[in-house]
Design a protein around this motif. Structure first.
Motif, PDB file in Angstrom:
ATOM      1  N   GLU A 136     -12.481   7.145   2.900  1.00 14.83           N
ATOM      2  CA  GLU A 136     -13.689   7.036   3.716  1.00 14.83           C
ATOM      3  C   GLU A 136     -13.909   5.609   4.203  1.00 14.83           C
ATOM      4  N   GLU A 137     -13.552   4.634   3.351  1.00 20.47           N
ATOM      5  CA  GLU A 137     -13.858   3.245   3.660  1.00 20.47           C
ATOM      6  C   GLU A 137     -12.661   2.440   4.146  1.00 20.47           C
ATOM      7  N   ASP A 138     -11.436   2.945   3.973  1.00 15.70           N
ATOM      8  CA  ASP A 138     -10.269   2.156   4.358  1.00 15.70           C
ATOM      9  C   ASP A 138      -9.024   3.031   4.442  1.00 15.70           C
ATOM     10  N   TRP A 139      -7.896   2.358   4.713  1.00 14.50           N
ATOM     11  CA  TRP A 139      -6.579   2.987   4.731  1.00 14.50           C
ATOM     12  C   TRP A 139      -5.740   2.354   3.627  1.00 14.50           C
ATOM     13  N   VAL A 140      -4.900   3.171   2.989  1.00 13.99           N
ATOM     14  CA  VAL A 140      -4.081   2.698   1.870  1.00 13.99           C
ATOM     15  C   VAL A 140      -2.626   3.077   2.117  1.00 13.99           C
ATOM     16  N   LEU A 141      -1.719   2.152   1.785  1.00 15.14           N
ATOM     17  CA  LEU A 141      -0.291   2.424   1.835  1.00 15.14           C
ATOM     18  C   LEU A 141       0.302   2.120   0.471  1.00 15.14           C
ATOM     19  N   GLY A 142       1.122   3.030  -0.035  1.00 19.83           N
ATOM     20  CA  GLY A 142       1.731   2.811  -1.340  1.00 19.83           C
ATOM     21  C   GLY A 142       3.019   3.585  -1.497  1.00 19.83           C
ATOM     22  N   ILE A 143       3.624   3.460  -2.654  1.00 17.72           N
ATOM     23  CA  ILE A 143       4.875   4.136  -2.975  1.00 17.72           C
ATOM     24  C   ILE A 143       4.553   5.468  -3.628  1.00 17.72           C
ATOM     25  N   CYS A 144       5.109   6.534  -3.098  1.00 15.08           N
ATOM     26  CA  CYS A 144       4.904   7.864  -3.661  1.00 15.08           C
ATOM     27  C   CYS A 144       5.847   8.090  -4.843  1.00 15.08           C
ATOM     28  N   ARG A 145       5.279   8.423  -5.984  1.00 12.39           N
ATOM     29  CA  ARG A 145       6.049   8.819  -7.163  1.00 12.39           C
ATOM     30  C   ARG A 145       5.791  10.311  -7.370  1.00 12.39           C
TER      31      ARG A 145
END
Length: 328
Positions: A136-145
């Motif tokens: 709702e407040e931002d965008w997130v990028l990460g590694i999918c496990r």
């Protein structure tokens, strides 16, 4: 797998997208409270500093190891441009646990972030899958496990009870009873065909099972051998009221009494035995037990229900200790 493209410090935040049937939601929340000390009330994901194996919970779909977070997709793209994959292949996957987009919007977001990453895009068999989550407040990028649903393989076993716990419920109960397995010993004193034992053992929980019914014990041993476990010291014949020793936790699926009624006195004797052998227990029953708990000195720490059709099981987390002193 050591990932050469990580930043200078490891991720300190993890996001766990989860999904459950509405009949299992209360059990799912109980498991979240046990594993994470919090629940995701209004979201389809849980944010935590705890790094748990993604296949620990039957409700968790994957673990997202957060690399970047930014207020807008454009700003997230700027951060993503710092990634150097050094010849490894990758793809960006839009996670549906966050804000919903149209199909075209999801693909556009994936393309915009993917275009900023220095690496080789491969949509079929990438070395690395990067998860894109719109909160709702931002965008997130990460590694999918990704989570490997090992409990699904446990559904097919040589022996089963028609009213036995499903592998999903059994796994969740084991997690609720023993959220931190290291150094803990658990017991299932009414183990039946061993559904809880199999799930617990697959997560590295030190557990033994007992049952008063020799047929159940033979079935549990056969099931354990089917999945490669040495049943010699794990399962044995035993009456819960005559068990010796103590354990850190107990998981007790009480008899359902579909054909006969368990006398109140016998039920309370069983509960008193639970209090005697373990300071913490997860109890499952089709009957209300609150008065029985009060009578034998068990304190309810958490509770919920799980149902299958019209068959409703009540689940309680109980403790036999009050302010550090065992109650009676």
């Amino acid at each position: 797998m050591n990932l050469s493209y990580r930043l200078n410090s490891s991720p300190i935040t993890y996001i766990y997208p989860f999904a459950c049937h509405e009949n299992e939601r209360e059990l799912c929340l109980m498991e979240q409270r046990a594993l994470f000390g919090q629940v995701a009330e209004d979201a389809a994901y849980l944010v935590s500093p705890l790094r748990l194996p993604p296949n620990r919970s039957p409700f968790v779909q994957l673990r997202l190891d957060v690399l970047f977070a930014a207020p807008t997709l454009v700003e997230l793209g700027e951060l993503a441009s710092r990634l150097e994959l050094e010849g490894q292949t990758f793809k960006v996957r839009y996670l549906k646990s966050g804000r919903r987009q149209t199909y075209e919007g999801e693909r556009e977001a994936e393309r915009r972030i993917g275009a900023r990453i220095h690496g080789i895009a491969d949509m079929r068999a990438p070395n690395v899958t990067l998860g894109l989550l719109a909160r709702e407040e931002d965008w997130v990028l990460g590694i999918c496990r990704s989570a490997e649903p090992v409990w699904l393989a446990h559904k097919e076993k040589p022996n089963n009870y028609s009213t036995g716990l499903s592998t999903v419920v059994a796994r969740a109960l084991a997690n609720i009873a023993v959220p931190q397995p290291e150094g803990q010993r658990a017991i299932d004193p009414c183990c039946g065909m061993g559904n809880v034992l199999i799930e617990a053992l697959s997560m590295g929980i030190d557990i033994v099972g007992r049952d008063i019914n020799p047929v159940a014990v033979r079935g549990a041993r056969s099931n354990l051998r089917h999945f490669g476990y040495d049943d010699t010291d794990i399962v044995g014949i035993g009456d819960i009221n005559e068990l010796d020793g103590t354990y850190d936790a107990a998981i007790v699926d009480l008899p359902y009494n579909l054909c006969s009624v368990l006398l109140v006195e016998e039920r309370r004797r069983m509960l008193d035995s639970v209090r005697r052998i373990a300071p913490r227990a997860v109890l499952v029953s089709t009957e209300p037990l609150e008065r029985d708990f009060a009578e034998v000195g068990l304190v309810v720490m958490d509770h919920g229900t799980v149902s299958k059709g019209h068959f409703v099981r009540k689940v309680w987390v109980v403790s036999g200790f009050v302010s550090g002193v065992m109650s009676k």
